[in-house]
Design an enzyme around this catalytic site. Structure first.
Site, short mmCIF file in Angstrom:
data_model
loop_
_atom_site.label_atom_id
_atom_site.label_comp_id
_atom_site.label_asym_id
_atom_site.label_seq_id
_atom_site.Cartn_x
_atom_site.Cartn_y
_atom_site.Cartn_z
N CYS A 65 -0.29 4.14 2.22
CA CYS A 65 -0.12 3.91 3.66
C CYS A 65 1.33 4.11 4.08
O CYS A 65 1.60 4.66 5.14
CB CYS A 65 -0.50 2.48 4.05
SG CYS A 65 -2.02 1.88 3.35
N ASP A 66 2.27 3.62 3.26
CA ASP A 66 3.65 3.48 3.73
C ASP A 66 4.68 4.33 2.99
O ASP A 66 5.84 4.37 3.39
CB ASP A 66 4.07 2.00 3.62
CG ASP A 66 3.18 1.10 4.46
OD1 ASP A 66 2.73 1.57 5.52
OD2 ASP A 66 2.93 -0.04 4.06
N CYS A 76 0.83 -1.20 0.00
CA CYS A 76 0.00 0.00 0.00
C CYS A 76 0.87 1.25 0.00
O CYS A 76 1.39 1.66 1.06
CB CYS A 76 -0.92 -0.01 1.22
SG CYS A 76 -1.87 1.50 1.39
#
Ligand code: NAP
Length: 315
Positions: free
Chosen positions: A141-142, A138
Site C-alpha cells: 500500500c505505502d 502494508c
C-alpha cells in the site's frame, strides 16, 4: 433496523475462508449472506502483490485479483454481499442475532465467523504518532511513498522477507530488523533477502523508539541490541512493521470460547465452536498454518459443518 427474514447462514468476513464457505453454501442452495467488512472486502490478500503458492496458478496471481475471482464465484452461486462490520453478536438459542456498525440487525440459524486477523503493533514510543506518516503495516500500500528514502522493516517471518524484498525497489536502503539471530521465514525467502544488495540485516535488535517531526514524519528509529542492550539510531523515513497478526475476534465478546492467543476454539478437527450453530474458519481460528489455501480449506469445512447442522436441526 432489524431484517424480518431469518437467514439459513451468515458468513462474517470476506477472505479466502469466508468466500469459500459462501461458494459451498451457495452451491448447496442456501443463499448465504456475506457481511464482508466495511473497509476492505477481500481480507489480507487485497494488500498483497503476487501470490505464488495458491494451487492452480502456476504463473502466480495478484492477491486482489484472486479475491475478486472468489467474490465473483460466490455471487455466481447466489451469495449476497453486504459491506458492513459486525460489532456485536448474540449466539444464544436457535436464531442468532448480529448487529452491524451501520445499525442493522440480522437473524440467522447458522453463523460462520471468518474475520481473519489484523497486523500486530510494536507498542513503542512514536509508533502511534507517526502511523500513516512513516509507520506502515502494508508495504504494497505505502512502499511507493518512500522512493529513494531509507526504509526499515521489522520482523523475521515470511511477511518481513517479502516486504523487505518488495521495498528494496523503492527505498534508497532497506534495513531488516529482527530480534533474534535466526529467521522464522522459509529458506527461499531468506535467501532472496540475503542476496539482495540493497538490504542490510540488523539481527538481535529491536526498534525501541521511532523519532521524527511534524513536517517530515518519521526520520529515524532507535535500535536496541537484544544481547548487550546497546542503543543506536539509524535513519528511516519508512518503518514497515511485519511482526505477525492478531485474530479479529474482540467483537464476539464471550459468545464463543477462545484460546489464550484470542483465536476461536474449535471442536477437534471440526469448525464447530462452543456455541451451537456457530462455526469458525481461517486465521481467526488458526494460529498455526495461516495460509490463504488453509483458510480456504477451513472455509469449505465450515460450510459443510453448517450444512450438517442445518439438515440435522430441521430433521
Ligand atoms: P510470523 O511468521 O508470525 O512472524 C512474525 C515475526 O515477527 C517473527 O519473526 C517474530 O519473531 C517477529 N515478532 C513478533 N512480535 C514481535 C515484536 N513485538 N517485536 C519484534 N519482532 C516481533 O508472521 P508473518 O511473517 O506475518 O507470517 C504469518 C504467516 O503467513 C506464516 O505462516 C507465513 O509463512 C505466511 N506468509 C507466507 C508468505 C508466502 O509464502 N508468500 C508471505 C507472507 C506470510 P520471532 O521469530 O523471534 O518469534
Amino acid at each position: 433496523m432489524t431484517e424480518q427474514r431469518i437467514h439459513d447462514s451468515i458468513i462474517i468476513g470476506s477472505g479466502p475462508a469466508g468466500y469459500t464457505a459462501a461458494i459451498y453454501l451457495g452451491r448447496a442452495g442456501y443463499r448465504p449472506l456475506v457481511i464482508t467488512g466495511a473497509l476492505t472486502p477481500g481480507g489480507q490478500l487485497i494488500n498483497t502483490t503476487e501470490v505464488e503458492n495458491f494451487p492452480g496458478f502456476p504463473d502466480g496471481i495478484l492477491g486482489p485479483e484472486l479475491m475478486d475471482r472468489m467474490s465473483e464465484q460466490a455471487k455466481k452461486f447466489g451469495a449476497e454481499l453486504v459491506q458492513d462490520d459486525v460489532v456485536s453478536v448474540d449466539f444464544d438459542g436457535d436464531v442468532k442475532t448480529l448487529r452491524t456498525d451501520s445499525g442493522k440487525t440480522y437473524q440467522t440459524r447458522t453463523v460462520i465467523v471468518a474475520t481473519g486477523s489484523q497486523p500486530r503493533k510494536l507498542g513503542v514510543p512514536g509508533e502511534e504518532e507517526f502511523s500513516g506518516r512513516g509507520v506502515s503495516y502494508c508495504a504494497t500500500c505505502d512502499g511507493f511513498f518512500f522512493r529513494n528514502k531509507p526504509i526499515v522493516v521489522v520482523g523475521g517471518g515470511d511477511s518481513a522477507m517479502e516486504e523487505a524484498d518488495f521495498l528494496s525497489r523503492f527505498g534508497s536502503s532497506v534495513t531488516l530488523v529482527h530480534r533474534r539471530n535466526e529467521f522464522r521465514a522459509s529458506q527461499i525467502m531468506v535467501d532472496r533477502v540475503r542476496q539482495n544488495p540493497k538490504i542490510t540485516l540488523a539481527m538481535n535488535a529491536v526498534v525501541s523508539a521511532i523519532h521524527g517531526d511534524d513536517q517530515s514524519g518519521a526520520t529515524e528509529v532507535e535500535l536496541t541490541d537484544t544481547v548487550d542492550d546497546s542503543v543506536r539510531t539509524i535513519p528511516a523515513n519508512g518503518v514497515f512493521v511485519a511482526i505477525g497478526h492478531d485474530p479479529q475476534t474482540d467483537f464476539l465478546g464471550d459468545a464463543v470460547e477462545k484460546n489464550d492467543d484470542g483465536t476461536i476454539r474449535v471442536d477437534g478437527g471440526s469448525t464447530r465452536t462452543s456455541a451451537d450453530g456457530v462455526f469458525a474458519a481461517g486465521d481467526n481460528a488458526d494460529s498455526v498454518y495461516r495460509q490463504a489455501i488453509s483458510a480456504a480449506g477451513m472455509g469449505c469445512r465450515a460450510a459443510l459443518d453448517a450444512q450438517t447442522y442445518l439438515i440435522d436441526s430441521h430433521a
